[in-house]
Scaffold this motif. Sequence first.
Motif, PDB file in Angstrom:
ATOM      1  N   ARG A 120       0.721  -1.445  -0.048  1.00 42.13           N
ATOM      2  CA  ARG A 120      -0.189  -0.111   0.059  1.00 42.13           C
ATOM      3  C   ARG A 120       0.779   1.403  -0.085  1.00 42.13           C
ATOM      4  NH1 ARG A 120      -4.226  -0.058   4.474  1.00 42.13           N
ATOM      5  NH2 ARG A 120      -4.882   2.149   3.584  1.00 42.13           N
ATOM      6  N   ALA A 144      -0.940   1.719  -5.276  1.00 39.17           N
ATOM      7  CA  ALA A 144      -0.610   1.854  -3.805  1.00 39.17           C
ATOM      8  C   ALA A 144      -1.577   3.168  -3.485  1.00 39.17           C
ATOM      9  CB  ALA A 144       0.650   2.036  -3.579  1.00 39.17           C
ATOM     10  N   ASP A 145      -1.581   3.500  -2.052  1.00 39.57           N
ATOM     11  CA  ASP A 145      -2.203   4.755  -1.732  1.00 39.57           C
ATOM     12  C   ASP A 145      -1.262   5.906  -1.514  1.00 39.57           C
ATOM     13  OD1 ASP A 145      -4.046   3.087  -0.778  1.00 39.57           O
ATOM     14  OD2 ASP A 145      -3.484   2.772   1.301  1.00 39.57           O
TER      15      ASP A 145
END
Length: 276
Positions: A120, A144-145
């Motif tokens: 993430r 991903a974040d």
Amino acid sequence: TRGGLVGSEMCIRDRNIGATLAPRELITDRPDLAGAWTAKIITLFPETFPGVLGASLTGKALQDGLWKLEPIDLRLFGEGKHRNVDDTPAGGGAGMVLRPDIMGRAIQFAQKNAPQDRTRWPLVYLSPRGKPFDQQTARRFAAADGITMICGRFEGLDQRVIDHYDIEEVSIGDYVLTGGEIAAQAILDATIRLRAGVLGNATSTEEESFSEGLLEHPQYTRPADWEGHKVPDVLTSGDHGKVAEWRQKEAEHLTRTRRPDLWRAYTAKPENNSTD
Ligand code: ADE
């Protein structure tokens, strides 16, 4: 935020920061989980961001809040009157090495509000020794974040930091840059343009170079005759099947002659065998 820049951007340019005083922006406990895709950049040159990413589509997306940029000034974590961040290499030799204690503090700060899961939130160090960055890596980062990127300068980073934090080393090519900032911007550009809403046309990232494993076919536009050079007839024929076939052939020819490495990978895939 101003122009999509958040966090330490303002304090970076503030020369009146006290030796022990962390700027207000640097001591926030606000989690980054819910927000837009965020790039945290640990660098000695925070003023080089957003750089080219402030222009065109990435710049518009930054202003629109589709992604965020948080440059983290490594100098703020330095020690002594001169905020030293580096020291001479153990064993001798030229140049300087970024100190693990200083970089460790910057990493701790960056990761404090980021998910621990590296899927993430990748933790990346830009280095010519790294695994080559490619379109597949761009897609992984875009999924991903957010990301934390460490930009090196001098002779590099103390190996213990890389090992301790299990940092992923990434290279943008077989040449040596003065620092990681240009590499970080190249990687961010390739990544951010894959995020939803950044490009006008949502399907345009699927047909381009590398998505199919081939270099892109040549493009032409009007005028049909320029200085005696003509647009290939097939492209003005109106026959979409013929156009697609021509483009495929051109893409294959370019890839075979310019990039034998990509061509081998392409032909090794069962679904591409028929065109061999
Ligand atoms: N830093 C210096 N050279 C680099 C490269 N080729 N790729 C990524 N980071 C770098």
